[in-house]
Design an enzyme around this catalytic site. Structure first.
Site, short mmCIF file in Angstrom:
data_model
loop_
_atom_site.label_atom_id
_atom_site.label_comp_id
_atom_site.label_asym_id
_atom_site.label_seq_id
_atom_site.Cartn_x
_atom_site.Cartn_y
_atom_site.Cartn_z
N ASP A 6 0.86 -1.18 0.00
CA ASP A 6 0.00 0.00 0.00
C ASP A 6 0.90 1.23 0.00
O ASP A 6 1.52 1.55 1.02
CB ASP A 6 -0.90 -0.03 1.23
CG ASP A 6 -1.68 1.27 1.42
OD1 ASP A 6 -1.93 1.97 0.42
OD2 ASP A 6 -2.04 1.58 2.58
N VAL A 7 0.96 1.91 -1.14
CA VAL A 7 1.86 3.06 -1.31
C VAL A 7 1.08 4.34 -1.06
O VAL A 7 0.23 4.74 -1.88
CB VAL A 7 2.48 3.07 -2.71
CG1 VAL A 7 3.50 4.20 -2.83
CG2 VAL A 7 3.11 1.73 -3.05
N GLY A 113 -8.65 8.14 -5.96
CA GLY A 113 -7.37 7.59 -5.53
C GLY A 113 -7.48 6.12 -5.19
O GLY A 113 -8.53 5.64 -4.72
N ALA A 114 -6.38 5.39 -5.39
CA ALA A 114 -6.37 3.96 -5.13
C ALA A 114 -6.71 3.65 -3.68
O ALA A 114 -7.44 2.69 -3.39
CB ALA A 114 -5.01 3.37 -5.49
N ASP A 115 -6.19 4.45 -2.74
CA ASP A 115 -6.47 4.17 -1.34
C ASP A 115 -7.95 4.28 -1.02
O ASP A 115 -8.51 3.46 -0.28
CB ASP A 115 -5.65 5.11 -0.44
CG ASP A 115 -5.81 6.59 -0.79
OD1 ASP A 115 -6.35 6.91 -1.88
OD2 ASP A 115 -5.38 7.44 0.02
N ARG A 116 -8.62 5.27 -1.60
CA ARG A 116 -10.04 5.46 -1.34
C ARG A 116 -10.88 4.36 -2.02
O ARG A 116 -11.88 3.90 -1.46
CB ARG A 116 -10.47 6.84 -1.83
CG ARG A 116 -9.63 7.95 -1.17
CD ARG A 116 -9.87 9.30 -1.78
NE ARG A 116 -11.09 9.89 -1.28
CZ ARG A 116 -11.55 11.07 -1.71
NH1 ARG A 116 -10.89 11.74 -2.64
NH2 ARG A 116 -12.67 11.56 -1.21
#
Length: 263
Positions: A6-7, A113-116
């Site tokens: 997880d970047v 965003g990827a994290d969201r």
């Protein structure tokens, strides 16, 4: 075993998952390193392979790798790490076999965003009904996920450390302080440091609670609040807003995507 990366804007978190192929998953180890897009695959390997060994694992224990990143420049070097040192072509969250697989109901879906997106996936699988996911990172994000798992929109606010940096960096005499839980509930500080902490900490609590309440009103149905990110536990002690604090939400989103890709 699955190696998930997880970047984030501040740190890269690696997690080693044991997967049973039936939706069961357990994190066996996790490691954190500062995000640096210039860090090469070889540099990652020197660090990560030693940590695997310290925890009692071999590189051959890793059979699948998935990368989720909000820093596009970091993806190439992590791909080199996976291919050169593990002989695995990694999954990239949001691409190919690891497509998101849920409705992104906003004006610009590709900008999410990827994290969201990963938080959306994990929140829908792990918790029922409508959700508001609050992620305390470099920025603090508030995301609405409906009962069908669709992403309905959200809010991006400066993280509490960014707020503090702006306060200290733009004033001549205010000192650098550490973010911590105030020693009392008083909102009237008796010295400069206490007044700064009260302003930043309780001000952030008030902002967070106000935005969550406005989101709930707009959703129009009961919505569980799920907090994640490094400072979630700190804030949980001072608000009744959170229905759950889930430190592994983003990583679990990566594991769920990897499971889907394997199927």
């Amino acid at each position: 075993m699955l190696l998930a990366a997880d970047v984030g804007n501040t740190n890269v978190v690696f997690a080693l998952y044991a997967m049973d192929g039936k939706g069961g998953r357990e994190i066996k180890a996790r490691w954190r390193i500062a995000t640096d897009p210039r860090r090469t695959g070889d540099e990652y390997a020197v660090w990560l392979l030693q940590l695997l060994q310290i925890e009692g694992f071999a590189r051959t224990d890793v059979t699948q790798i998935i990368i989720g990143s909000v820093v596009p420049r970091a993806i190439h070097n992590l791909t080199v790490l996976a291919e050169k040192y593990f002989s695995i072509t990694p999954l990239i969250a949001g691409e190919g076999a690891a497509e998101w697989g849920f409705l992104i109901d906003v004006d610009e879906p590709r900008s999410l965003g990827a994290d969201r997106a990963l938080n959306t996936i994990a929140a829908h699988e792990k918790y029922p009904g409508d959700k508001i996911v609050v992620d305390f990172g470099t920025a603090t994000t508030f995301d609405a996920v409906d009962f069908n798992g669709a992403y309905k929109g959200g809010i991006i606010a400066p993280g509490i450390n960014l707020s503090l940096d702006a306060l200290v960096g733009n004033t001549a005499k205010l000192p650098r302080i550490a973010i911590r839980s105030p020693e009392s509930d008083s909102v009237m500080g008796r010295n400069t440091e206490d007044q700064m902490l009260i302003g930043v900490f309780w001000g952030y609590i008030a902002m967070m609670e106000g935005l969550i309440e406005r989101m709930r009103q707009q959703i129009g149905r009961p919505a569980m609040v799920i907090a994640t990110g490094g400072l979630a536990i700190l804030f949980d002690k001072h608000t009744r807003m959170f229905g759950a604090v889930d430190a592994d939400l983003t990583l679990d989103g990566l594991a769920i995507l990897a499971e889907r890709a394997a199927r």
